[in-house]
Design an enzyme around this catalytic site. Structure first.
Site, mmCIF file in Angstrom:
data_model
loop_
_atom_site.group_PDB
_atom_site.id
_atom_site.type_symbol
_atom_site.label_atom_id
_atom_site.label_comp_id
_atom_site.label_asym_id
_atom_site.label_seq_id
_atom_site.Cartn_x
_atom_site.Cartn_y
_atom_site.Cartn_z
ATOM 1 N N TYR A 64 0.865 -1.177 0.000
ATOM 2 C CA TYR A 64 0.000 0.000 0.000
ATOM 3 C C TYR A 64 0.900 1.224 0.000
ATOM 4 C CZ TYR A 64 -4.670 -1.914 0.591
ATOM 5 O OH TYR A 64 -5.877 -2.530 0.369
ATOM 6 N N GLU A 66 -0.437 4.851 -0.528
ATOM 7 C CA GLU A 66 -1.181 6.105 -0.707
ATOM 8 C C GLU A 66 -0.272 7.294 -0.454
ATOM 9 O OE1 GLU A 66 -4.570 3.263 0.325
ATOM 10 O OE2 GLU A 66 -2.425 3.462 0.717
ATOM 11 N N ASP A 241 -6.755 14.503 -24.139
ATOM 12 C CA ASP A 241 -6.676 13.077 -23.845
ATOM 13 C C ASP A 241 -5.969 12.423 -25.029
ATOM 14 O OD1 ASP A 241 -7.068 10.359 -23.553
ATOM 15 O OD2 ASP A 241 -9.190 10.506 -23.026
ATOM 16 N N THR A 270 -3.330 6.904 -21.541
ATOM 17 C CA THR A 270 -3.072 5.561 -21.046
ATOM 18 C C THR A 270 -1.611 5.247 -21.340
ATOM 19 O OG1 THR A 270 -3.842 4.666 -23.146
ATOM 20 C CG2 THR A 270 -5.414 4.699 -21.321
ATOM 21 N N LYS A 273 -1.832 0.878 -25.388
ATOM 22 C CA LYS A 273 -2.126 1.329 -26.744
ATOM 23 C C LYS A 273 -0.829 1.564 -27.524
ATOM 24 C CE LYS A 273 -6.672 3.300 -25.607
ATOM 25 N NZ LYS A 273 -6.695 3.416 -24.136
ATOM 26 N N ARG A 279 -1.197 -1.810 -18.877
ATOM 27 C CA ARG A 279 -2.478 -1.116 -18.783
ATOM 28 C C ARG A 279 -2.436 -0.177 -17.595
ATOM 29 N NH1 ARG A 279 -6.551 -2.949 -22.014
ATOM 30 N NH2 ARG A 279 -8.005 -1.795 -20.716
#
Length: 478
Positions: A64, A66, A241, A270, A273, A279
């Site tokens: 974790y 954060e 985008d 992203t 692509k 991903r």
């Protein structure tokens, strides 16, 4: 990495998985086999390198983390800091951005981070200022009501879905269409191209807080200098985008007016692509929005995925190599060769061709819906996806189009000759497919008729076309 090392790594990994749940191991192996044997023409898919794939399967998955680099809410994140900092560094250098945020799990997460960063930066609200100052406990119910009303009542102007925009650019069923008072700009009905004068007119009339550019099915370049001028003329924040064409920006195929980074206030993407990574998502911006963007967790995101950030660092490092620019140019060359091959065979293409990595076929010329064409092609070993065309009479489910792209086949090494052969296979399937009928005998938008012998023949030809271009040739699963 040596060929032997790659085989050993993946074979060993599957052996370990098989010891716990063999069906998962079998599905993973089957997926590799399927991808090796199919002409993958989905414009949003690619093949990540073995190094990128292996970077995701490790102990970072257990952490974790954060917060941001050096400011975590959990102890013991020094190694996560290292890979996140490396990924951000590679992103900044690759795209020429002053700030990069590499935590988003997906493109929609990246867009949500950008939306909320813009809102937090632009909307003047005492309640918002309290929330930003972490005085959340001081907010009254009236503050919360005012905040919800102010943040949910801002205006966004984005490209319409049927013109080639993305569902996160204000499509009503998507959260972006619910967050904002939204309006869309389309394309010229005669050419399928963006009419910048009409975009400017819509912006003057609507006066959006955010002007969004970018696309998922628009086969041409966008002039981001003009779009920024339109945004500035109405005081809008200009957001791009570039999820689909990030690899073409990274590879310096899109430069000057067609590179969004120097012109936009904030850019999202992203990392798969055309960029050929894992991903995931990413946000690039200038210093004026950096603090707000870095609040993506906990503003929008939960804990970041350190193992995916490690893979992003690897993929971005690969994209900084000189050979990536050659790869990016070959993507466009192949798309244009594919478009030319289809046009010579009588296909109708939206905008009449392509400047980028994708081609949009209007299959109504073959008497089919997009759904019929998509499935008939899949039956024949050609993987595509149905897609709306401008003013599509069949809507977003059945559609009238097929979107195809060249990033994945270019990764495998196919070139112009193979693109022409691919165009022939696509045309053969579409010209030999006819609409079917429903149980009541009425015409169906989903059912179709294709001679199994044609599908089998095309599938064999597709497999033969791929034989000289093996996928992951160094990986032998035994």
């Amino acid at each position: 990495m040596s060929r032997n090392a790659e085989s050993t790594a993946f074979r060993s990994a599957l052996e370990v998985v098989r010891g716990v749940e063999p069906r998962v191991a079998d599905a993973i192996a089957a997926e590799l086999a399927d991808q090796r044997e199919s002409l993958k023409l989905i414009a949003s898919e690619n093949y990540a390198s073995p190094a990128t794939l292996l970077a995701m399967g490790n102990w970072f998955s257990d952490k974790y983390a954060e917060g941001t680099v050096g400011r975590r809410f959990y102890a013991g994140c020094q190694n996560v800091d290292t890979v996140e900092a490396l990924a951000a560094e590679h992103a900044r250098e690759l795209f020429g951005a002053s700030h990069a945020y590499v935590q988003p799990h997906s493109g929609i997460d990246a867009n949500l981070v950008a939306f909320w960063a813009i809102l937090a930066d632009r909307v003047e609200s005492p309640a918002l200022r309290k929330a930003q100052a972490r005085q959340v406990n001081d907010l009254t119910e009236a503050d919360w009501f005012a905040l919800r009303r102010e943040l949910g009542n801002q205006r966004m102007l984005g490209m319409s879905l049927d013109a080639g925009g993305h569902l996160t650019h204000g499509f009503r069923p998507n959260i972006s269409g619910k967050m904002f008072d939204q309006r869309s700009y389309g394309t010229d009905p005669a050419t399928g191209l963006i009419d910048y004068d009409r975009v400017a007119e819509a912006a003057r009339e609507f006066k959006p807080l955010i002007l969004v550019a970018g696309y998922s099915a628009y086969p041409r370049k966008v002039n981001f200098r003009i779009m920024r001028e339109i945004a500035d003329s109405v005081g809008a924040t200009f957001m791009v985008d570039m999820a689909h064409f990030a690899g073409l920006v990274a590879g310096k195929v899109f430069t000057g007016d067609f590179d969004p980074v120097p012109h936009a206030h904030i850019v999202t993407t992203t990392t798969h692509k055309s960029l050929r990574g894992p991903r995931g998502g990413m946000v690039l911006c200038g210093p004026e929005l950096a603090d707000q963007v870095d609040r993506g967790c906990p503003m929008v995101l939960g804990g970041p995925l350190p193992h995916v950030m490690a893979a992003k660092a690897v993929a971005l490092a690969e994209a900084r190599r000189p050979d990536f620019a050659d790869y990016a140019q070959r993507i466009v060359d192949n798309a244009q060769a594919l478009a030319d091959g289809l046009l010579r065979r009588g296909a109708t293409l939206v905008t009449g061709g392509t400047d980028n990595h994708l081609v949009l076929i209007d299959v109504s010329g073959y008497g089919l819906t997009g759904r019929q064409a998509e499935q008939a092609l899949l039956d024949s070993g050609i993987v595509t996806n149905r897609n709306s065309v401008p003013q599509d009479p069949n809507g977003a489910w059945y559609t009238s189009g097929i979107r195809i792209g060249t990033p994945a086949l270019t990764t495998r090494g196919l070139g112009a000759a193979e693109m022409d052969a691919t165009a022939e296979l696509i045309h053969t399937v579409l010209s030999q497919t006819t609409p079917g009928t429903g149980p009541d005998g009425a015409p169906s938008k989903a059912k179709y008729v294709l001679d199994p012998a044609v599908a089998e023949s095309v599938g064999k030809q597709a497999a033969d076309l791929l034989t000289p271009f093996p996928l992951y040739p160094a990986v032998d699963l035994g």
